[in-house]
Design a protein around this motif. Structure first.
Motif, mmCIF file in Angstrom:
data_model
loop_
_atom_site.group_PDB
_atom_site.id
_atom_site.type_symbol
_atom_site.label_atom_id
_atom_site.label_comp_id
_atom_site.label_asym_id
_atom_site.label_seq_id
_atom_site.Cartn_x
_atom_site.Cartn_y
_atom_site.Cartn_z
ATOM 1 N N LEU A 144 0.841 -1.207 0.000
ATOM 2 C CA LEU A 144 0.000 0.000 0.000
ATOM 3 C C LEU A 144 0.873 1.252 0.000
ATOM 4 O O LEU A 144 0.660 2.174 -0.790
ATOM 5 C CB LEU A 144 -0.929 -0.007 1.209
ATOM 6 N N ILE A 145 1.875 1.287 0.886
ATOM 7 C CA ILE A 145 2.795 2.435 0.940
ATOM 8 C C ILE A 145 3.516 2.583 -0.395
ATOM 9 O O ILE A 145 3.653 3.690 -0.919
ATOM 10 C CB ILE A 145 3.806 2.267 2.099
ATOM 11 N N LEU A 203 13.387 0.988 -3.411
ATOM 12 C CA LEU A 203 13.021 -0.199 -2.624
ATOM 13 C C LEU A 203 11.632 -0.039 -1.999
ATOM 14 O O LEU A 203 10.842 -0.981 -1.978
ATOM 15 C CB LEU A 203 14.061 -0.454 -1.526
ATOM 16 N N ILE A 204 11.338 1.170 -1.506
ATOM 17 C CA ILE A 204 10.018 1.439 -0.913
ATOM 18 C C ILE A 204 8.941 1.274 -1.979
ATOM 19 O O ILE A 204 7.922 0.636 -1.747
ATOM 20 C CB ILE A 204 9.974 2.852 -0.285
ATOM 21 N N GLU A 205 9.169 1.837 -3.177
ATOM 22 C CA GLU A 205 8.178 1.772 -4.250
ATOM 23 C C GLU A 205 7.989 0.359 -4.797
ATOM 24 O O GLU A 205 6.984 0.074 -5.435
ATOM 25 C CB GLU A 205 8.549 2.727 -5.388
ATOM 26 N N ARG A 206 8.940 -0.530 -4.558
ATOM 27 C CA ARG A 206 8.795 -1.929 -4.983
ATOM 28 C C ARG A 206 8.341 -2.810 -3.819
ATOM 29 O O ARG A 206 8.320 -4.025 -3.937
ATOM 30 C CB ARG A 206 10.114 -2.435 -5.559
ATOM 31 N N ALA A 207 7.994 -2.180 -2.670
ATOM 32 C CA ALA A 207 7.547 -2.896 -1.468
ATOM 33 C C ALA A 207 8.590 -3.900 -0.988
ATOM 34 O O ALA A 207 8.262 -4.940 -0.430
ATOM 35 C CB ALA A 207 6.194 -3.579 -1.706
ATOM 36 N N GLN A 208 9.866 -3.556 -1.187
ATOM 37 C CA GLN A 208 10.957 -4.422 -0.752
ATOM 38 C C GLN A 208 11.665 -3.865 0.477
ATOM 39 O O GLN A 208 12.718 -4.337 0.851
ATOM 40 C CB GLN A 208 11.956 -4.620 -1.895
ATOM 41 N N SER A 209 11.051 -2.839 1.080
ATOM 42 C CA SER A 209 11.637 -2.195 2.244
ATOM 43 C C SER A 209 10.522 -1.820 3.207
ATOM 44 O O SER A 209 9.408 -1.510 2.784
ATOM 45 C CB SER A 209 12.387 -0.929 1.814
ATOM 46 N N ASP A 259 5.962 0.920 12.871
ATOM 47 C CA ASP A 259 7.255 1.548 12.593
ATOM 48 C C ASP A 259 8.359 0.564 12.978
ATOM 49 O O ASP A 259 8.456 0.176 14.143
ATOM 50 C CB ASP A 259 7.381 2.846 13.401
ATOM 51 N N PRO A 260 9.206 0.144 12.017
ATOM 52 C CA PRO A 260 10.255 -0.811 12.362
ATOM 53 C C PRO A 260 11.320 -0.235 13.305
ATOM 54 O O PRO A 260 12.034 -0.987 13.956
ATOM 55 C CB PRO A 260 10.865 -1.196 11.008
#
Length: 196
Positions: A6-7, A38-44, A90-91
């Motif tokens: 979603l993010i 990485l965020i846009e690929r949901a890998q982070s 939040d990690p």
């Protein structure tokens, strides 16, 4: 839907709607191009601080990064069922935020936060394309909140109002978790100036 997916979709949509390349968003936000990719690929799983930097650079409130997009064929719903509300952890600090507001556009957004004992989150909030106000109502526990030079300690039942136009720090100094409600209101600067 997976919260990181979603993010990822929201950051990509907002970046595209602003006509920004990865490089341009990286420059505006201070978040590296590779981290955004990485965020846009949901890998982070980005921290609250990173998401706040991206939201600021995109001219939106942090809560906007957790909104599900309505498909063009369907009207946004005025109802947000608990089972469908986006929940994110939040990690970095372990704080949990639940987006309570429905998809129907509104000048007000509601967020519920569970904040772990002893944890601290700092936001380097900068200039945005809108005037954003928030009120925080503490439901249980205690929190110390700073906005610029102002500092408050909230106990259960206390409420504080602030503008999101300066660095903000949330800290739970106790050994018990805290829970609070955040109400956010956004006004475009053009509306603010016109009505002033």
């Amino acid at each position: 839907m997976d919260i990181n997916a979603l993010i990822a979709r929201r950051v990509r949509e907002l970046r595209d709607s602003h006509g920004l390349s990865l490089e341009a968003l990286a420059e505006r936000s201070g978040v590296s191009r590779s981290a955004i990719s990485l965020i846009e690929r949901a890998q982070s799983s980005p921290t609250a601080t990173v998401l706040d930097k991206l939201a600021t650079a995109l001219g939106v409130v942090l809560a906007s990064l957790f909104e599900a997009s309505a498909t063009p064929a369907e009207a946004p719903s005025p109802l947000a069922r608990a089972a469908e509300q986006a929940v994110w952890t939040d990690p970095g600090s372990g704080y949990v935020r639940r987006s309570l507001s429905p998809a129907l556009p509104s000048p007000i957004q509601l967020v519920e936060v569970h904040f772990p004992a002893g944890q601290r989150v700092a936001y380097e909030t900068g200039a945005r394309d809108a005037e954003i106000h928030q009120q925080i109502w503490l439901i249980e526990g205690a929190m110390e909140i700073s906005a610029g030079d102002a500092h408050w300690r909230l106990e259960a039942g206390d409420c504080v109002a602030m503008r999101l136009d300066c660095p903000t720090v949330f800290h739970n100094p106790t050994r018990k978790p805290a829970r609070y409600l955040v109400a956010l209101s956004t006004l475009p600067f053009s509306s603010v100036r016109r009505n002033a």
